[in-house]
Design an enzyme around this catalytic site. Structure first.
Site, PDB file in Angstrom:
ATOM      1  N   ASP A  65      27.518 -13.158  37.856  1.00 26.27           N
ATOM      2  CA  ASP A  65      28.248 -12.852  39.087  1.00 26.27           C
ATOM      3  C   ASP A  65      27.368 -13.121  40.315  1.00 26.27           C
ATOM      4  OD1 ASP A  65      30.139 -11.989  37.269  1.00 26.27           O
ATOM      5  OD2 ASP A  65      29.614  -9.873  37.460  1.00 26.27           O
ATOM      6  N   ASP A 105      22.041 -15.804  35.995  1.00 27.66           N
ATOM      7  CA  ASP A 105      22.843 -14.613  36.200  1.00 27.66           C
ATOM      8  C   ASP A 105      24.290 -15.103  36.334  1.00 27.66           C
ATOM      9  OD1 ASP A 105      23.570 -11.930  36.901  1.00 27.66           O
ATOM     10  OD2 ASP A 105      23.622 -12.596  38.997  1.00 27.66           O
TER      11      ASP A 105
END
Ligand SMILES: [Mg+2]
Ligand SMILES: [Zn+2]
Length: 187
Positions: free
Chosen positions: A16, A14
């Protein structure tokens, strides 16, 4: 350390909250000026690269659907990110993002679409040889549904997302940062 991680050849990240500092809930990162690396993220990615693993970013970018920024902005940001990583001897092998709003597609995590795209582009990859490292329940849920191993990044308690406890239960392992996860489980 979990023995199963030895067989991992594809590391899905992922963005952020894993590579860079997560913006406050409801805020979005649209430009490079708002992108701040978490400590050790570049060197963790370089370590994964050196180990021969593929590093693939899968990111929900609902801000596009909301009109806060465009797909071109995301691509420009990823180009800057790649340039910055290059200066640290690191690289991302592929980026996939979902530009849609909630419940309009199958690619917004926890949907499987971004992973399916990656599995099409990397035909030798399989769930058994893949690991997802994320900071949200949606990351861990997506991985779990597909039979992909997962590590939850349990960051700062103050910015911890709703669902973090459930995510911690569902994940194969929990770590404080990408750097720590790579040191402990993947080096
Ligand atoms: Mg995140
Ligand atoms: Zn989507």
């Amino acid at each position: 350390m979990k023995a199963c991680f030895h067989s991992i050849q594809y590391v899905f990240l992922d963005r952020d909250g894993v590579i860079n500092r997560k913006p406050p809930e409801g805020a979005y990162i649209s430009h490079w000026s708002g992108f701040h690396f978490l400590p050790g993220a570049e060197s963790a990615i370089a370590t994964l690269n050196r180990s021969g693993r593929r590093v693939i970013v899968v990111s929900n970018q609902r801000g596009i659907a909301l009109g806060y920024y465009t797909a071109a902005d995301v691509q420009a940001l990823h180009a800057r990110l790649q340039e910055h990583l290059g200066a640290h001897g690191a690289k991302i092998d592929a980026f996939y993002y979902c530009p849609h709003d909630k419940e309009q597609c199958d690619c917004r995590k926890p949907g499987p679409g971004l992973f399916r795209q990656a599995f099409r582009d990397f035909p030798e990859a399989s769930p058994a040889s893949s690991l997802m490292i994320g900071d949200s329940l949606s990351d861990i849920e997506a991985a779990s549904r597909l039979g992909i191993h997962s590590i939850l990044i349990h960051g700062d308690p103050e910015t911890r997302k709703p669902g973090a406890d459930e995510a911690a239960t569902l994940a194969d392992a929990v770590s404080g940062s990408l750097f720590q996860a790579v040191e402990e489980c993947l080096s």
